[in-house]
Each structure stands twice: as C-alpha cells, then as structure tokens.
Design a protein around this motif. Sequence first.
Motif, PDB file in Angstrom:
ATOM      1  N   VAL A  64       0.844  -1.200   0.000  1.00 12.80           N
ATOM      2  CA  VAL A  64       0.000   0.000   0.000  1.00 12.80           C
ATOM      3  C   VAL A  64       0.880   1.252   0.000  1.00 12.80           C
ATOM      4  CG1 VAL A  64      -1.683   1.336   1.344  1.00 12.80           C
ATOM      5  CG2 VAL A  64      -1.973  -1.136   1.077  1.00 12.80           C
ATOM      6  N   LYS A  92       1.126   4.182  -2.927  1.00 15.73           N
ATOM      7  CA  LYS A  92       0.963   5.602  -2.599  1.00 15.73           C
ATOM      8  C   LYS A  92       2.188   6.390  -3.075  1.00 15.73           C
ATOM      9  CE  LYS A  92      -1.765   7.277  -0.005  1.00 15.73           C
ATOM     10  NZ  LYS A  92      -3.067   7.915  -0.259  1.00 15.73           N
ATOM     11  N   GLY A 108       4.062   1.826   5.480  1.00 12.81           N
ATOM     12  CA  GLY A 108       2.813   1.072   5.544  1.00 12.81           C
ATOM     13  C   GLY A 108       2.473   0.775   6.988  1.00 12.81           C
ATOM     14  N   THR A 136      -3.898   0.247   4.780  1.00  8.99           N
ATOM     15  CA  THR A 136      -4.566  -0.672   3.863  1.00  8.99           C
ATOM     16  C   THR A 136      -6.039  -0.337   3.789  1.00  8.99           C
ATOM     17  OG1 THR A 136      -4.860  -2.233   5.681  1.00  8.99           O
ATOM     18  CG2 THR A 136      -2.963  -2.596   4.254  1.00  8.99           C
ATOM     19  N   LYS A 195     -11.068  -4.545   0.283  1.00 10.69           N
ATOM     20  CA  LYS A 195     -10.245  -4.695  -0.918  1.00 10.69           C
ATOM     21  C   LYS A 195     -11.144  -5.123  -2.074  1.00 10.69           C
ATOM     22  CE  LYS A 195      -5.954  -5.832   1.389  1.00 10.69           C
ATOM     23  NZ  LYS A 195      -4.898  -6.796   1.542  1.00 10.69           N
TER      24      LYS A 195
END
Length: 160
Positions: free
Chosen positions: A23, A27, A122, A154, A158
């Motif tokens: 993640v 980013k 993260g 996160t 998802k």
Amino acid sequence: MDEMAHKYAHILVAVDGSDGAEVALNKAIESVKHSQGATLDILRVLDLNSLEYGGAGIALDGERIYKIEQANEDYMLKLKERLLKDNEIEHDALRVHLRFGNPKIVILDFQKEYQNDLIIVGSTGKNFIERLVVGSVASYIIRNANCDVLMARTAVNKSK
C-alpha cells in the motif's frame, strides 16, 4: 494530492513484502507520478537476525547470506522493471536499494544520506504482541524521522 505534488521532491518507501508495504509503495508511485521531477527511492532492508533458517540459534553462513542477497537484488530489479512498465515514470526517477541491518536504523540512516523529504510507511503487519515486544518499524520511523512521514493504510474493503 496537489499539495504533495509540489512539496516533496525525494520520496522514500521501504518494502518488505507485507500488505502494508505494498500500500505504501502504491501511494509512493502515485505521489511521484503527480510530482514534476520527484524521485522515488525504494528500499528493502534485510535483517539477518530475523531471518529464520532451520530454527533459532543456527547461524547463517556466507553462502546462504550471498544467496539471500542475490535473490533480493533480483527481486528489487524485477520490481523496478515492473513499476516502470506499469506506470508513466521516468527511468531516472525510480531507484531501488538493498541494505542489511535493523530496518528502524537503516531506514533513518538512508533518509539522511539520500536527503529524502518524505518517507511513506505502511501500517504494520505485526500483531499486538509482536508490536509490544519488538515495536513496529513504522511507529519508530514516525517518532524519529527528521522529515515528514506519511502512514499509508490498507483499504478496509479490498476490491481485488
């Protein structure tokens, strides 16, 4: 995102194979894509003390360490190739690095050496007990970095 686009020029993200690191990497890629002239350093830190081969107390010999290093160098080069292919990023804007040591110390030393003005981390993959015993690398970086730190979390749901 526009605020970040003109503010950060040298971004650092550490990857360790965890969901949180993935993640953070995504980013970081988005940040570089939207920042004219920004560079991204992707750092993988190998902590030999945490690598388990055959159980506790078994020392890694030079040949095993070499194989681990070669496998990780290969992984980082393939990661760079994939990121360059999948994203519209200048080749010179993306650099991959491999270091040995305690990730908490290595990441902060790297940031000072490369003058990164943003570290993207993260959220931890450790459970509560592991965080109590060893502490999370992310929380250590947030407390001790001498530049801005962005915690990439996160996604709750998802969609993959």
